[in-house]
Every structure is written in structure tokens, then in C-alpha cells.
Design an enzyme around this catalytic site. Sequence first.
Site, mmCIF file in Angstrom:
data_model
loop_
_atom_site.group_PDB
_atom_site.id
_atom_site.type_symbol
_atom_site.label_atom_id
_atom_site.label_comp_id
_atom_site.label_asym_id
_atom_site.label_seq_id
_atom_site.Cartn_x
_atom_site.Cartn_y
_atom_site.Cartn_z
ATOM 1 N N ALA A 66 40.457 31.664 31.213
ATOM 2 C CA ALA A 66 41.440 30.771 31.819
ATOM 3 C C ALA A 66 42.809 31.418 31.625
ATOM 4 O O ALA A 66 43.009 32.217 30.706
ATOM 5 C CB ALA A 66 41.393 29.417 31.134
ATOM 6 N N GLY A 111 36.647 31.581 29.940
ATOM 7 C CA GLY A 111 36.240 31.032 31.233
ATOM 8 C C GLY A 111 35.475 32.039 32.084
ATOM 9 O O GLY A 111 34.695 31.639 32.959
ATOM 10 N N GLU A 114 32.030 31.886 30.828
ATOM 11 C CA GLU A 114 31.503 30.589 31.269
ATOM 12 C C GLU A 114 31.161 30.614 32.760
ATOM 13 O O GLU A 114 30.154 30.042 33.188
ATOM 14 C CB GLU A 114 32.533 29.491 30.959
ATOM 15 C CG GLU A 114 32.672 29.241 29.457
ATOM 16 C CD GLU A 114 33.867 28.363 29.109
ATOM 17 O OE1 GLU A 114 34.996 28.690 29.558
ATOM 18 O OE2 GLU A 114 33.696 27.364 28.406
ATOM 19 N N GLU A 134 38.097 31.614 22.555
ATOM 20 C CA GLU A 134 39.041 30.493 22.574
ATOM 21 C C GLU A 134 39.522 30.095 21.186
ATOM 22 O O GLU A 134 40.680 29.711 21.004
ATOM 23 C CB GLU A 134 38.407 29.265 23.272
ATOM 24 C CG GLU A 134 38.244 29.421 24.770
ATOM 25 C CD GLU A 134 36.908 30.016 25.183
ATOM 26 O OE1 GLU A 134 36.244 30.661 24.345
ATOM 27 O OE2 GLU A 134 36.527 29.838 26.348
HETATM 28 N N1 COA Z 1 45.353 34.700 30.883
HETATM 29 C C1 COA Z 1 46.515 35.173 31.371
HETATM 30 N N2 COA Z 1 46.808 36.486 31.453
HETATM 31 C C2 COA Z 1 45.884 37.339 30.989
HETATM 32 C C3 COA Z 1 44.672 36.925 30.450
HETATM 33 C C4 COA Z 1 44.410 35.540 30.407
HETATM 34 N N3 COA Z 1 43.258 35.045 29.943
HETATM 35 N N4 COA Z 1 43.968 38.019 30.075
HETATM 36 C C5 COA Z 1 44.733 39.074 30.372
HETATM 37 N N5 COA Z 1 45.888 38.678 30.916
HETATM 38 C C6 COA Z 1 46.993 39.508 31.385
HETATM 39 C C7 COA Z 1 47.816 40.091 30.239
HETATM 40 O O1 COA Z 1 48.753 39.137 29.784
HETATM 41 C C8 COA Z 1 48.462 41.277 30.924
HETATM 42 O O2 COA Z 1 49.511 40.801 31.731
HETATM 43 P P1 COA Z 1 50.942 41.604 31.747
HETATM 44 O O3 COA Z 1 50.584 42.994 32.237
HETATM 45 O O4 COA Z 1 51.765 40.821 32.704
HETATM 46 O O5 COA Z 1 51.412 41.607 30.334
HETATM 47 C C9 COA Z 1 47.361 41.756 31.853
HETATM 48 O O6 COA Z 1 46.483 40.651 32.067
HETATM 49 C C10 COA Z 1 46.558 42.901 31.295
HETATM 50 O O7 COA Z 1 46.025 42.493 30.045
HETATM 51 P P2 COA Z 1 46.275 43.316 28.676
HETATM 52 O O8 COA Z 1 46.140 42.353 27.544
HETATM 53 O O9 COA Z 1 47.518 44.106 28.749
HETATM 54 O O10 COA Z 1 45.011 44.304 28.725
HETATM 55 P P3 COA Z 1 44.296 44.991 27.486
HETATM 56 O O11 COA Z 1 43.382 46.009 28.065
HETATM 57 O O12 COA Z 1 45.283 45.426 26.468
HETATM 58 O O13 COA Z 1 43.407 43.815 26.823
HETATM 59 C C11 COA Z 1 41.902 41.921 26.841
HETATM 60 C C12 COA Z 1 42.351 43.232 27.530
HETATM 61 C C13 COA Z 1 40.881 41.254 27.737
HETATM 62 C C14 COA Z 1 41.285 42.249 25.499
HETATM 63 C C15 COA Z 1 43.139 41.014 26.631
HETATM 64 O O14 COA Z 1 43.837 40.904 27.854
HETATM 65 C C16 COA Z 1 42.799 39.625 26.174
HETATM 66 O O15 COA Z 1 42.465 39.419 25.009
HETATM 67 N N6 COA Z 1 42.893 38.624 27.103
HETATM 68 C C17 COA Z 1 42.704 37.249 26.775
HETATM 69 C C18 COA Z 1 41.236 36.908 26.633
HETATM 70 C C19 COA Z 1 41.063 35.463 26.221
HETATM 71 O O16 COA Z 1 41.456 35.047 25.148
HETATM 72 N N7 COA Z 1 40.445 34.671 27.115
HETATM 73 C C20 COA Z 1 40.185 33.277 26.874
HETATM 74 C C21 COA Z 1 41.285 32.465 27.414
HETATM 75 S S1 COA Z 1 41.009 30.737 27.112
#
Ligand code: COA
Length: 260
Positions: A66, A111, A114, A134
Site C-alpha cells: 500500500a 499489499g 496480499e 507492515e
Molecule cells: N509506498 C509508497 N512509496 C513506496 C513504497 C510504498 N509501499 N515502496 C517503495 N516506494 C517508493 C520509495 O519511497 C521510492 O520513492 P522515491 O524515489 O520518490 O523516494 C521509490 O518507491 C523506490 O523505492 P526505494 O525504497 O528507493 O527502493 P529500494 O530498492 O531502496 O527498496 C524496498 C525497495 C521494496 C525494499 C523499499 O522500497 C521498501 O521497503 N518499501 C516499502 C515496503 C513496505 O513496507 N510495504 C508495505 C506497506 S504497508
Amino acid sequence: MAYTTLLFDVADGIARVTVNRPDKLNALNATVLAELSDAVGRIETDDAIRGVILTGAGPKAFVAGADIGEIGGQGPVDGKGRSLRGQRIFRRLERCGKPVIAAVNGFALGGGCELAMACHLRIAAEHAKFGQPEVKLGIGPGYGGTVRLPRLVGQGRALELLLTGAMIDAQEAWRIGLVNRVVPADRLVPECEAVLRTILDNGPLAVRACLESVDAGLGLPLDDALLLEANLFGLLSGTADMREGTAAFLEKRKAGFRGT
Ligand code: COA
């Protein structure tokens, strides 16, 4: 409805749905969910669509969860509303009556995991990663993670993923039964298409009945689930497809199913 965050294309009986926010790793914001809801409606009602492949744009992510930016400001009432809205859309996808395969082309987190679990089959690229992180954000899964994950992989394994928030790779996801197959990234779409074509060669009413029987049966006591199966077996016995399928076997030819 014109989509801004979703690619939707139908060809030769297969709808290809792509969540298209690669710069945000295809995170599910309100627009994606609204468009996904519309897309599910099309899948449900368009007879030209017989099966679905769902994936994420770009090489890096299926769906990274999400949209955390939207979640951060929510209160209890809109939080519950967000959860119910997403759950409804995913449930409608799961119950659309047509086979849906998740082509997991990268991160499937929160999500995203999911959403993949609401699909009927999951095929993962070797670099895909899965998790329900989460709890790391101080929240729990809201789109069915605590419900579908234990059904797919068992309570102990589900709780380990849910409580630690840890990510697992595609091979581990396969080992615990979270995904059906793992393939090299360049084989992901062809493999999904091949599996879907195999399914679509079968009697469509029979395929639909299998989806219905498993979906409803898992929530029923054993005897009620068996009765449901018998009722569907009886219903299918009245179809032209059953007569065609059995005749084709006996005549040693390929069946021509018509969905009647
Ligand atoms: N919601 C909003 N934005 C998200 C996102 C999410 N769930 N997951 C990634 N993004 C965005 C990042 O903020 C970043 O945006 P920016 O370039 O404007 O800063 C972009 O996507 C790229 O992500 P980034 O974190 O820089 O990539 P990474 O390769 O370093 O890491 C992940 C990848 C997947 C490990 C990391 O993005 C992450 O942990 N995301 C969240 C996962 C999560 O907790 N999901 C559950 C949400 S309830």
C-alpha cells in the site's frame, strides 16, 4: 474509465493487467485501487476475457505494498475504510470466476503480497521477494494478509512472516507453498501464458466450478464442502461441455469446449 496507473489489454482471451507506477515500485494508492476495482468489473463481465495475468510494471517490483504516504495520515475510521475497500476489490478478483495468475516480477510486499495471494496461482521470477512488513510500520496487514497467508502456507510459517516482517526470496516462497513456480525473469510472462493456456484449453464451466468449490469449500465444514462439490459435479453433468469432453476422450480427439 481511462486508466492512469494501470495498463489493461485483452488479446486472445487473456487480459493482461499491469500496475503501472514503477517509480513508486507500483505501490497501491487510491487511484490504483479505484482503477483495479474498475478492471475487476471488466474481468467479471467481459466474455472476451477468459483468464487474467496480473503483474507490475518495470523489472523491480510486482507491488511494494500500500502507498505508505497515504497510510501515514489516516485515522481509525478511514483506516478501516481503506482496509475494507481493498479487501472487497481483492475478494472480487478472487471470485471473478476466471483463472487469475500473478506474474510476480519483483517485490511483492504488504499489499503486493496480499494482491498476489488473492490471485489463483502465483508464478515468480527468480529475483522476486515476498513479505508482510507492515509490523515494521506499526500497522498490520489490511488486505487479507493475516487471512490468506495462513491458508496458503500454514499458521506457523504465516505467523513467522507476519510477526517478523522479514522478506523471503522466491525459492523460499516456493518451498513453503506461497508460489507455484519460480522461473528466470525472461521466462516469467511466457510461463504464465503457457499455464493459463493449459487451463483455458479445459472446459470453462469445469474450471469455474473448481474455483468456486475450492473458494467456498475451504470455509465450510467437511461434509458441507463435499456436498457443494457433489452439487457442482451434478450441475456440470448437465452441460454440453461434459458430453463433448467425455466423447472427445473416447473418440481420441481434442475436445472443443464451448462453455455451455
Ligand atoms: N509506498 C509508497 N512509496 C513506496 C513504497 C510504498 N509501499 N515502496 C517503495 N516506494 C517508493 C520509495 O519511497 C521510492 O520513492 P522515491 O524515489 O520518490 O523516494 C521509490 O518507491 C523506490 O523505492 P526505494 O525504497 O528507493 O527502493 P529500494 O530498492 O531502496 O527498496 C524496498 C525497495 C521494496 C525494499 C523499499 O522500497 C521498501 O521497503 N518499501 C516499502 C515496503 C513496505 O513496507 N510495504 C508495505 C506497506 S504497508
